[in-house]
Design a protein around this motif. Structure first.
Motif, PDB file in Angstrom:
ATOM      1  N   TRP A 136      25.764   8.483  73.424  1.00 35.28           N
ATOM      2  CA  TRP A 136      25.669   7.387  74.382  1.00 35.28           C
ATOM      3  C   TRP A 136      24.589   7.694  75.411  1.00 35.28           C
ATOM      4  O   TRP A 136      24.655   8.699  76.108  1.00 35.28           O
ATOM      5  CB  TRP A 136      27.006   7.163  75.092  1.00 35.28           C
ATOM      6  CG  TRP A 136      28.054   6.565  74.210  1.00 35.28           C
ATOM      7  CD1 TRP A 136      29.029   7.229  73.543  1.00 35.28           C
ATOM      8  CD2 TRP A 136      28.212   5.179  73.898  1.00 35.28           C
ATOM      9  NE1 TRP A 136      29.799   6.358  72.829  1.00 35.28           N
ATOM     10  CE2 TRP A 136      29.320   5.083  73.027  1.00 35.28           C
ATOM     11  CE3 TRP A 136      27.530   4.021  74.260  1.00 35.28           C
ATOM     12  CZ2 TRP A 136      29.760   3.860  72.523  1.00 35.28           C
ATOM     13  CZ3 TRP A 136      27.971   2.807  73.755  1.00 35.28           C
ATOM     14  CH2 TRP A 136      29.074   2.737  72.902  1.00 35.28           C
TER      15      TRP A 136
ATOM     16  N   ASN B 273      25.089   2.667  77.202  1.00 36.94           N
ATOM     17  CA  ASN B 273      26.301   2.587  78.001  1.00 36.94           C
ATOM     18  C   ASN B 273      26.312   1.318  78.846  1.00 36.94           C
ATOM     19  O   ASN B 273      27.366   0.706  79.051  1.00 36.94           O
ATOM     20  CB  ASN B 273      26.419   3.818  78.894  1.00 36.94           C
ATOM     21  CG  ASN B 273      27.811   3.977  79.469  1.00 36.94           C
ATOM     22  OD1 ASN B 273      28.803   3.986  78.738  1.00 36.94           O
ATOM     23  ND2 ASN B 273      27.902   4.099  80.790  1.00 36.94           N
TER      24      ASN B 273
ATOM     25  N   TYR C  62      27.367  -1.501  76.589  1.00 37.13           N
ATOM     26  CA  TYR C  62      28.813  -1.479  76.371  1.00 37.13           C
ATOM     27  C   TYR C  62      29.563  -1.981  77.598  1.00 37.13           C
ATOM     28  O   TYR C  62      30.480  -2.819  77.483  1.00 37.13           O
ATOM     29  CB  TYR C  62      29.277  -0.055  76.033  1.00 37.13           C
ATOM     30  CG  TYR C  62      30.770   0.112  76.222  1.00 37.13           C
ATOM     31  CD1 TYR C  62      31.665  -0.410  75.299  1.00 37.13           C
ATOM     32  CD2 TYR C  62      31.278   0.764  77.356  1.00 37.13           C
ATOM     33  CE1 TYR C  62      33.033  -0.280  75.486  1.00 37.13           C
ATOM     34  CE2 TYR C  62      32.646   0.892  77.548  1.00 37.13           C
ATOM     35  CZ  TYR C  62      33.522   0.367  76.607  1.00 37.13           C
ATOM     36  OH  TYR C  62      34.886   0.480  76.799  1.00 37.13           O
TER      37      TYR C  62
ATOM     38  N   LYS D 275      29.790  -7.503  66.661  1.00 33.64           N
ATOM     39  CA  LYS D 275      31.060  -6.787  66.764  1.00 33.64           C
ATOM     40  C   LYS D 275      31.807  -7.267  68.005  1.00 33.64           C
ATOM     41  O   LYS D 275      31.198  -7.660  69.003  1.00 33.64           O
ATOM     42  CB  LYS D 275      30.841  -5.269  66.849  1.00 33.64           C
ATOM     43  CG  LYS D 275      30.126  -4.689  65.643  1.00 33.64           C
ATOM     44  CD  LYS D 275      29.749  -3.241  65.867  1.00 33.64           C
ATOM     45  CE  LYS D 275      30.922  -2.319  65.670  1.00 33.64           C
ATOM     46  NZ  LYS D 275      31.339  -2.207  64.265  1.00 33.64           N
TER      47      LYS D 275
ATOM     48  N   ARG E 232      36.454   1.131  74.487  1.00 34.95           N
ATOM     49  CA  ARG E 232      36.007   2.446  74.023  1.00 34.95           C
ATOM     50  C   ARG E 232      36.991   3.513  74.488  1.00 34.95           C
ATOM     51  O   ARG E 232      37.451   3.504  75.636  1.00 34.95           O
ATOM     52  CB  ARG E 232      34.618   2.725  74.577  1.00 34.95           C
ATOM     53  CG  ARG E 232      33.957   3.982  74.070  1.00 34.95           C
ATOM     54  CD  ARG E 232      32.565   4.117  74.676  1.00 34.95           C
ATOM     55  NE  ARG E 232      32.601   4.260  76.129  1.00 34.95           N
ATOM     56  CZ  ARG E 232      31.542   4.199  76.923  1.00 34.95           C
ATOM     57  NH1 ARG E 232      30.348   3.970  76.403  1.00 34.95           N
ATOM     58  NH2 ARG E 232      31.661   4.355  78.227  1.00 34.95           N
TER      59      ARG E 232
ATOM     60  N   GLN F 196      33.993   3.940  69.486  1.00 35.75           N
ATOM     61  CA  GLN F 196      33.843   2.496  69.625  1.00 35.75           C
ATOM     62  C   GLN F 196      35.029   1.717  69.079  1.00 35.75           C
ATOM     63  O   GLN F 196      35.471   0.753  69.689  1.00 35.75           O
ATOM     64  CB  GLN F 196      32.560   2.040  68.925  1.00 35.75           C
ATOM     65  CG  GLN F 196      31.291   2.402  69.685  1.00 35.75           C
ATOM     66  CD  GLN F 196      30.054   1.911  68.971  1.00 35.75           C
ATOM     67  OE1 GLN F 196      29.561   2.579  68.083  1.00 35.75           O
ATOM     68  NE2 GLN F 196      29.547   0.761  69.363  1.00 35.75           N
ATOM     69  N   GLU F 197      35.523   2.094  67.905  1.00 36.06           N
ATOM     70  CA  GLU F 197      36.627   1.359  67.275  1.00 36.06           C
ATOM     71  C   GLU F 197      37.698   2.369  66.867  1.00 36.06           C
ATOM     72  O   GLU F 197      37.779   2.788  65.714  1.00 36.06           O
ATOM     73  CB  GLU F 197      36.126   0.566  66.070  1.00 36.06           C
ATOM     74  CG  GLU F 197      35.075  -0.472  66.424  1.00 36.06           C
ATOM     75  CD  GLU F 197      34.509  -1.153  65.194  1.00 36.06           C
ATOM     76  OE1 GLU F 197      35.292  -1.761  64.434  1.00 36.06           O
ATOM     77  OE2 GLU F 197      33.289  -1.069  64.978  1.00 36.06           O
TER      78      GLU F 197
ATOM     79  N   HIS G  88      32.946   3.823  62.356  1.00 39.96           N
ATOM     80  CA  HIS G  88      33.783   3.248  63.408  1.00 39.96           C
ATOM     81  C   HIS G  88      33.806   4.126  64.660  1.00 39.96           C
ATOM     82  O   HIS G  88      34.097   3.628  65.748  1.00 39.96           O
ATOM     83  CB  HIS G  88      35.197   3.022  62.884  1.00 39.96           C
ATOM     84  CG  HIS G  88      35.289   1.900  61.890  1.00 39.96           C
ATOM     85  ND1 HIS G  88      34.836   0.637  62.155  1.00 39.96           N
ATOM     86  CD2 HIS G  88      35.759   1.869  60.608  1.00 39.96           C
ATOM     87  CE1 HIS G  88      35.030  -0.139  61.101  1.00 39.96           C
ATOM     88  NE2 HIS G  88      35.584   0.586  60.147  1.00 39.96           N
TER      89      HIS G  88
ATOM     90  N   ARG H 159      30.956   5.672  65.797  1.00 35.68           N
ATOM     91  CA  ARG H 159      29.716   5.267  66.451  1.00 35.68           C
ATOM     92  C   ARG H 159      28.904   4.420  65.510  1.00 35.68           C
ATOM     93  O   ARG H 159      28.619   4.822  64.381  1.00 35.68           O
ATOM     94  CB  ARG H 159      28.897   6.483  66.901  1.00 35.68           C
ATOM     95  CG  ARG H 159      29.396   7.136  68.155  1.00 35.68           C
ATOM     96  CD  ARG H 159      29.236   6.258  69.412  1.00 35.68           C
ATOM     97  NE  ARG H 159      27.878   6.304  69.930  1.00 35.68           N
ATOM     98  CZ  ARG H 159      27.091   5.251  70.018  1.00 35.68           C
ATOM     99  NH1 ARG H 159      27.469   4.084  69.606  1.00 35.68           N
ATOM    100  NH2 ARG H 159      25.876   5.381  70.524  1.00 35.68           N
ATOM    101  N   ASP H 160      28.550   3.253  65.960  1.00 39.92           N
ATOM    102  CA  ASP H 160      27.816   2.287  65.154  1.00 39.92           C
ATOM    103  C   ASP H 160      26.312   2.500  65.328  1.00 39.92           C
ATOM    104  O   ASP H 160      25.705   2.012  66.286  1.00 39.92           O
ATOM    105  CB  ASP H 160      28.222   0.870  65.573  1.00 39.92           C
ATOM    106  CG  ASP H 160      27.463  -0.188  64.789  1.00 39.92           C
ATOM    107  OD1 ASP H 160      26.698   0.178  63.882  1.00 39.92           O
ATOM    108  OD2 ASP H 160      27.642  -1.378  65.096  1.00 39.92           O
TER     109      ASP H 160
END
Length: 403
Positions: free
Chosen positions: A90, A95, A98, A121, A126, A131-132, A191, A193-194
């Protein structure tokens, strides 16, 4: 439909759904203004940015001056970022992106406005830089159940409980498990980190999963698992390897979600048509055996026929705890031959979650894609690999003995 194929098709389809509506969130003025403000304040240490907004009436006649909305209520993370965020890649700019997704998402939710995706998405919450989180956890769950399948089959081979004459076929089951584990590994990473790389690896190995499933079903239908079909095996393997190499080469040089989806659907249709033929042939074989058995007992009372023990040899490859509706499917090989249809139905129902997408819930951690990954855990755990082993070591071996 074979569950791994449905998984791959859904994986290929879901980005198209996301990309189709991604621009709605990306094009919001509030979102772009928020990102600009965050980058100016935190990344570039531009403290006079706020004063530019306050004195906009004075500067409005400046031809080269571009005004961005300023909101003093927006709060952003301070720099430097915590170590766990930096370790996951990040940056200050990422950041900011996000944080603004979360800020605008919450603003629209509070105002009962339509919620949008950003960059294809949903704006998930987070967790420690992941992320997911829930999708990643369920991807790990899928890896685990495929590992159990691999461990189960490898243990049977090691203990010599599987016929050595069909070692090639048993190794193909192991190969299916290994490819699935690799696919779920890269799904977990994606998932987490994209990135462009993690996304592409996720799709490459999802494609390999469906192609390996096609290779297995094709080998089964063409009788290539039977002893003495070495050159035919090599030929089919070479065709599949060449097709996959061309597929990856095409995506590396010209990435296309549409092409990726079309290619996977084409192979998936062939694979699932083959699986349907296999299930039908097995059911027909056991049905014919039952009818022949009844015909041979014309002179015996019906009560005695009903009291004869059923052929339940297939249960040595599985456990009733890993069979859904065991009171039905464990009654006879004829019914057990239909078991993949139940597993495929479960996955197809789960696939509908990808079609009827919805914003995340439960603290913005769970969405349709996460629930889809939850559904795909069940087929591998509830006896998919056991069914394959049963088919190989009972039906194929029986046919090889009779030839």
């Amino acid at each position: 439909m074979h569950w791994s194929t449905v998984l791959c098709i859904a994986s290929a389809w879901s980005p198209l759904i996301g990309k189709a509506i991604a621009s709605h969130g990306d094009d919001l003025y509030a979102f772009s203004d928020c990102v600009y403000q965050c980058e100016q304040v935190t990344c570039h240490n531009n403290h006079y940015y706020e004063f530019q907004w306050r004195f906009r009436n004075i500067l409005k006649d400046e031809p080269d001056f571009e005004f961005k909305y300023y909101n003093g209520d927006w709060e952003f993370d301070s720099i430097p970022l915590p170590l766990h965020l930096r370790l996951l890649g990040w940056t200050c700019e990422l950041n900011c992106d996000y944080q603004c997704q979360r800020i605008i998402h919450q603003m629209r939710k509070d105002n009962n406005e339509e919620l949008y995706q950003y960059h294809g998405k949903w704006p998930f919450l987070r967790v420690y830089g992941i992320q997911e989180l829930v999708s990643a956890i369920f991807s790990v769950g899928n890896f685990y159940v495929n590992w159990l399948g691999f461990k189960r089959v490898f243990g049977l081979m090691k203990d010599k409980k599987l016929d050595p004459r069909l070692t090639y076929a048993n190794y193909n089951v192991l190969f299916l498990a290994v490819v699935s584990m690799m696919a779920w590994t890269f799904s977990t990473i994606f998932h987490f980190r994209d990135y462009d790389l993690t996304e592409k690896l996720d799709y490459y190995f999802a494609g390999l999963t469906v192609l390996s499933g096609f290779h297995f079903i094709a080998s089964r239908l063409l009788g290539l698992f039977e002893p003495g079909r070495v050159y035919s095996r090599i030929s089919l393997g070479a065709i599949c390897v060449g097709a996959y190499a061309c597929h990856v080469y095409r995506l590396v040089n010209d990435w296309s979600y549409t092409y990726n989806m079309q290619a996977n659907i084409a192979v998936g249709v062939l694979q699932n048509g083959g699986l349907g033929l296999l299930v039908y042939s097995l059911y027909s074989k056991f049905y014919a055996e039952e009818q022949a058995k009844k015909a041979s007992h014309n002179g015996i009372e019906k009560e005695n026929i009903m009291n004869e023990p059923a052929n339940l040899s297939f249960l040595k490859y599985t456990s009733l705890r890993r069979v859904i509706l065991p009171s039905f499917y464990a009654n006879s090989p004829k019914l057990y031959s239909l078991y993949p249809l139940l597993l495929s139905t479960i996955v197809m129902l789960g696939m509908s979650l990808e079609v009827f997408d919805f914003p995340p819930f439960f603290f913005d951690l769970v969405d349709a894609h996460a629930l889809w990954h939850l559904v795909t855990i069940f087929p591998a755990y509830y006896g998919w690999f056991d069914w394959l082993v049963w088919d190989i070591n009972e039906n194929i071996l029986e046919k090889a003995k009779s030839d």
